[in-house]
Design a protein around this motif. Structure first.
Motif, PDB file in Angstrom:
ATOM      1  N   TYR A 180       0.846  -1.186   0.000  1.00 38.05           N
ATOM      2  CA  TYR A 180       0.000   0.000   0.000  1.00 38.05           C
ATOM      3  C   TYR A 180       0.886   1.243   0.000  1.00 38.05           C
ATOM      4  N   LYS A 181       0.404   2.279  -0.684  1.00 37.40           N
ATOM      5  CA  LYS A 181       1.129   3.537  -0.727  1.00 37.40           C
ATOM      6  C   LYS A 181       0.134   4.677  -0.875  1.00 37.40           C
ATOM      7  N   ASP A 215      -4.097   8.372 -11.172  1.00 35.65           N
ATOM      8  CA  ASP A 215      -3.183   7.234 -11.075  1.00 35.65           C
ATOM      9  C   ASP A 215      -3.537   6.308  -9.912  1.00 35.65           C
ATOM     10  N   SER A 216      -4.511   6.713  -9.096  1.00 36.30           N
ATOM     11  CA  SER A 216      -4.953   5.857  -7.995  1.00 36.30           C
ATOM     12  C   SER A 216      -5.471   4.543  -8.577  1.00 36.30           C
ATOM     13  N   ALA A 217      -4.867   3.439  -8.169  1.00 36.09           N
ATOM     14  CA  ALA A 217      -5.169   2.139  -8.764  1.00 36.09           C
ATOM     15  C   ALA A 217      -4.360   1.081  -8.025  1.00 36.09           C
ATOM     16  N   VAL A 218      -4.600  -0.170  -8.406  1.00 35.93           N
ATOM     17  CA  VAL A 218      -3.734  -1.261  -7.974  1.00 35.93           C
ATOM     18  C   VAL A 218      -2.789  -1.576  -9.130  1.00 35.93           C
ATOM     19  N   ARG A 260      -1.450  -1.213  -3.905  1.00 33.51           N
ATOM     20  CA  ARG A 260      -2.581  -0.280  -3.985  1.00 33.51           C
ATOM     21  C   ARG A 260      -2.078   1.131  -3.765  1.00 33.51           C
ATOM     22  N   LEU A 261      -2.198   1.968  -4.785  1.00 32.12           N
ATOM     23  CA  LEU A 261      -1.752   3.363  -4.718  1.00 32.12           C
ATOM     24  C   LEU A 261      -2.946   4.287  -4.577  1.00 32.12           C
ATOM     25  N   THR A 262      -2.869   5.160  -3.591  1.00 30.20           N
ATOM     26  CA  THR A 262      -3.869   6.214  -3.425  1.00 30.20           C
ATOM     27  C   THR A 262      -3.171   7.550  -3.572  1.00 30.20           C
TER      28      THR A 262
END
Lengths: 117, 113
Positions: A10-11, A86-89, A113-115
């Motif tokens: 996660y990031k 760009d929020s996505a896995v 997983r990027l938020t």
């Protein structure tokens, strides 16, 4: 047999920041893939490596995304600067064949997983 | 354009009931077709694949899929669903043996006890 490893899991970052994801494919697998999976959608291929050469990067937004696969093993995907969309896995996959065709099963990692806030 | 479509976003079935998940493709020649399953927090796992030959394909976990050229479909089936089958299922395809796999948008399966 160890599977495809990815880190971090996660990031969370602010927009305009940079971020990097790491992938370690299954040992001996020649082909490595990076996919982007936006919530509610199927994975979309960003880039495909054959050993350390790029086979297909036609859907990689090259103004902000970059990827490398040093020595044909590990790979890093970078986003700089990040945008909200760009929020996505981000999924990494690998396959054993050198041909890169569909007869080689792709094995997927758990994803990052990027938020982007 | 080449594409894969999963018409159902969410399906709910009772445990023990039969299951069919729909997948339609749009490719000129015989496509390469796959079904993957994704459990929460996990990567995609290949259930089965079709390249050519017998149109009924057996996969892991008791799943099967049937390729129907006349209907441009590759539906996934299971005769009796278990609670552990709850996950998201993706159909994917390619027009040739090389190049990009195109994934459908996925079908979320909920299993009621």
């Amino acid at each position: 047999e160890a599977g495809v490893a990815q880190s971090p899991r996660y990031k969370i970052i602010e927009k305009r920041q940079s971020v990097a994801f790491w992938c370690n494919p299954i040992s001996g697998h020649a082909t490595l893939y990076w996919y982007q999976q936006i919530l509610g959608q199927g994975p979309k291929l960003l880039i495909q490596f054959q050993n350390n050469g790029v086979v297909d990067d036609s859907q990689l937004p090259k103004d902000r995304f970059s990827a490398e696969r040093l020595k044909g093993v590990d790979s890093t995907l970078k986003i700089q600067p990040a945008k909200l969309e760009d929020s996505a896995v981000y999924l990494c996959a690998s396959s054993s064949g050198t041909s890169g065709d569909y007869t080689d099963t792709q094995y997927f990692g758990p994803g990052t997983r990027l938020t982007v806030l | 354009a080449q594409s894969v479509t999963q018409p159902d976003i969410h399906i709910t079935v009772s445990e023990g009931a039969s299951l069919e998940l729909r997948c339609n493709y749009s490719y000129g020649a015989t496509p390469y077709l796959f079904w993957y399953v994704q459990s929460p927090g996990q990567g995609l796992q290949l259930l089965l694949k079709y390249f050519s030959g017998d149109t009924l394909v057996q996969g892991i976990k008791g799943f099967e899929a049937e390729f129907k050229r006349s209907q441009s479909s590759f539906n996934l089936r299971k005769p009796s669903v278990h609670w552990s089958d709850a996950a998201e299922y993706f159909c994917a395809g390619g027009g040739t043996s090389y190049g990009k796999l195109t994934f459908g948008q996925g079908t979320i399966l909920t299993v009621h006890p």
